[in-house]
Design a protein around this motif. Sequence first.
Motif, PDB file in Angstrom:
ATOM      1  N   ASP A  19       0.830  -1.211   0.000  1.00 52.74           N
ATOM      2  CA  ASP A  19       0.000   0.000   0.000  1.00 52.74           C
ATOM      3  C   ASP A  19       0.862   1.258   0.000  1.00 52.74           C
ATOM      4  O   ASP A  19       0.568   2.218  -0.703  1.00 52.74           O
ATOM      5  CB  ASP A  19      -0.937   0.006   1.201  1.00 52.74           C
ATOM      6  N   LYS A  20       1.943   1.246   0.776  1.00 46.32           N
ATOM      7  CA  LYS A  20       2.832   2.403   0.833  1.00 46.32           C
ATOM      8  C   LYS A  20       3.535   2.610  -0.513  1.00 46.32           C
ATOM      9  O   LYS A  20       3.636   3.733  -1.005  1.00 46.32           O
ATOM     10  CB  LYS A  20       3.868   2.230   1.940  1.00 46.32           C
ATOM     11  N   LEU A  21       4.008   1.518  -1.119  1.00 44.80           N
ATOM     12  CA  LEU A  21       4.674   1.632  -2.412  1.00 44.80           C
ATOM     13  C   LEU A  21       3.731   2.159  -3.487  1.00 44.80           C
ATOM     14  O   LEU A  21       4.129   2.992  -4.315  1.00 44.80           O
ATOM     15  CB  LEU A  21       5.241   0.275  -2.841  1.00 44.80           C
ATOM     16  N   MET A  22       2.490   1.718  -3.457  1.00 46.07           N
ATOM     17  CA  MET A  22       1.526   2.191  -4.453  1.00 46.07           C
ATOM     18  C   MET A  22       1.189   3.668  -4.240  1.00 46.07           C
ATOM     19  O   MET A  22       1.008   4.409  -5.205  1.00 46.07           O
ATOM     20  CB  MET A  22       0.266   1.334  -4.428  1.00 46.07           C
ATOM     21  N   TRP A  25       4.124   5.487  -5.582  1.00 47.01           N
ATOM     22  CA  TRP A  25       4.078   5.400  -7.043  1.00 47.01           C
ATOM     23  C   TRP A  25       3.108   6.444  -7.600  1.00 47.01           C
ATOM     24  O   TRP A  25       3.422   7.138  -8.555  1.00 47.01           O
ATOM     25  CB  TRP A  25       3.640   3.990  -7.460  1.00 47.01           C
ATOM     26  N   HIS A  26       1.955   6.545  -6.976  1.00 42.43           N
ATOM     27  CA  HIS A  26       0.948   7.484  -7.457  1.00 42.43           C
ATOM     28  C   HIS A  26       1.433   8.927  -7.354  1.00 42.43           C
ATOM     29  O   HIS A  26       1.234   9.734  -8.264  1.00 42.43           O
ATOM     30  CB  HIS A  26      -0.353   7.303  -6.682  1.00 42.43           C
ATOM     31  N   LYS A  27       2.090   9.260  -6.237  1.00 43.44           N
ATOM     32  CA  LYS A  27       2.617  10.613  -6.057  1.00 43.44           C
ATOM     33  C   LYS A  27       3.690  10.935  -7.091  1.00 43.44           C
ATOM     34  O   LYS A  27       3.705  12.023  -7.671  1.00 43.44           O
ATOM     35  CB  LYS A  27       3.237  10.766  -4.668  1.00 43.44           C
ATOM     36  N   LEU A  28       4.579   9.973  -7.327  1.00 44.05           N
ATOM     37  CA  LEU A  28       5.692  10.206  -8.248  1.00 44.05           C
ATOM     38  C   LEU A  28       5.279  10.158  -9.719  1.00 44.05           C
ATOM     39  O   LEU A  28       6.000  10.673 -10.570  1.00 44.05           O
ATOM     40  CB  LEU A  28       6.792   9.166  -8.016  1.00 44.05           C
ATOM     41  N   SER A  36       8.938   6.638 -10.387  1.00 41.68           N
ATOM     42  CA  SER A  36       7.604   6.054 -10.345  1.00 41.68           C
ATOM     43  C   SER A  36       7.631   4.610 -10.841  1.00 41.68           C
ATOM     44  O   SER A  36       7.037   3.720 -10.225  1.00 41.68           O
ATOM     45  CB  SER A  36       6.665   6.891 -11.206  1.00 41.68           C
ATOM     46  N   ASP A  37       8.332   4.376 -11.920  1.00 40.30           N
ATOM     47  CA  ASP A  37       8.445   3.024 -12.476  1.00 40.30           C
ATOM     48  C   ASP A  37       9.160   2.080 -11.501  1.00 40.30           C
ATOM     49  O   ASP A  37       8.799   0.909 -11.386  1.00 40.30           O
ATOM     50  CB  ASP A  37       9.176   3.054 -13.808  1.00 40.30           C
ATOM     51  N   LYS A  38      10.167   2.589 -10.795  1.00 42.87           N
ATOM     52  CA  LYS A  38      10.879   1.771  -9.806  1.00 42.87           C
ATOM     53  C   LYS A  38       9.950   1.358  -8.668  1.00 42.87           C
ATOM     54  O   LYS A  38       9.965   0.206  -8.228  1.00 42.87           O
ATOM     55  CB  LYS A  38      12.081   2.528  -9.243  1.00 42.87           C
ATOM     56  N   LYS A  39       9.154   2.298  -8.182  1.00 52.01           N
ATOM     57  CA  LYS A  39       8.223   2.002  -7.094  1.00 52.01           C
ATOM     58  C   LYS A  39       7.187   0.973  -7.542  1.00 52.01           C
ATOM     59  O   LYS A  39       6.823   0.073  -6.793  1.00 52.01           O
ATOM     60  CB  LYS A  39       7.507   3.272  -6.610  1.00 52.01           C
ATOM     61  N   VAL A  46       6.357  -7.274  -4.346  1.00 51.59           N
ATOM     62  CA  VAL A  46       5.698  -7.494  -3.058  1.00 51.59           C
ATOM     63  C   VAL A  46       4.377  -8.232  -3.260  1.00 51.59           C
ATOM     64  O   VAL A  46       4.067  -9.170  -2.524  1.00 51.59           O
ATOM     65  CB  VAL A  46       5.484  -6.156  -2.315  1.00 51.59           C
ATOM     66  N   ILE A  47       3.601  -7.833  -4.260  1.00 50.68           N
ATOM     67  CA  ILE A  47       2.311  -8.504  -4.487  1.00 50.68           C
ATOM     68  C   ILE A  47       2.526  -9.958  -4.916  1.00 50.68           C
ATOM     69  O   ILE A  47       1.742 -10.842  -4.564  1.00 50.68           O
ATOM     70  CB  ILE A  47       1.423  -7.719  -5.488  1.00 50.68           C
ATOM     71  N   ASP A  48       3.618 -10.228  -5.629  1.00 53.68           N
ATOM     72  CA  ASP A  48       3.945 -11.616  -5.990  1.00 53.68           C
ATOM     73  C   ASP A  48       4.233 -12.438  -4.733  1.00 53.68           C
ATOM     74  O   ASP A  48       3.806 -13.594  -4.626  1.00 53.68           O
ATOM     75  CB  ASP A  48       5.143 -11.662  -6.933  1.00 53.68           C
TER      76      ASP A  48
END
Length: 56
Positions: A19-22, A25-28, A36-39, A46-48
Motif C-alpha cells: 500500500d505504501k509503495l503504491m 508510485w501514485h505521487k511520483l 515512479s516506475d521503480k516504485k 511485493v504482491i507476488d
Amino acid sequence: MFGLFKKPSEIEKLQKKYDKLMADWHKLSSTNRAESDKKYAEAQLVIDKIEKLKEQ
C-alpha cells in the motif's frame, strides 16, 4: 479486544508495504517517471510474494 496484542502476519506486513509503495508510485507518477516506475516494480514484487504466501 482479543486482537489487541496479536502480531501482524507476514501477509499483513507485506500488504502494508504494498500500500505504501503504491501511494508513493501514485505521487511520483506526475513528477518523476523513472522513480515512479521503480516504485511500481517494487510493488509488483511485493504482491507476488503475497500471492505465494496465500497459496501455501
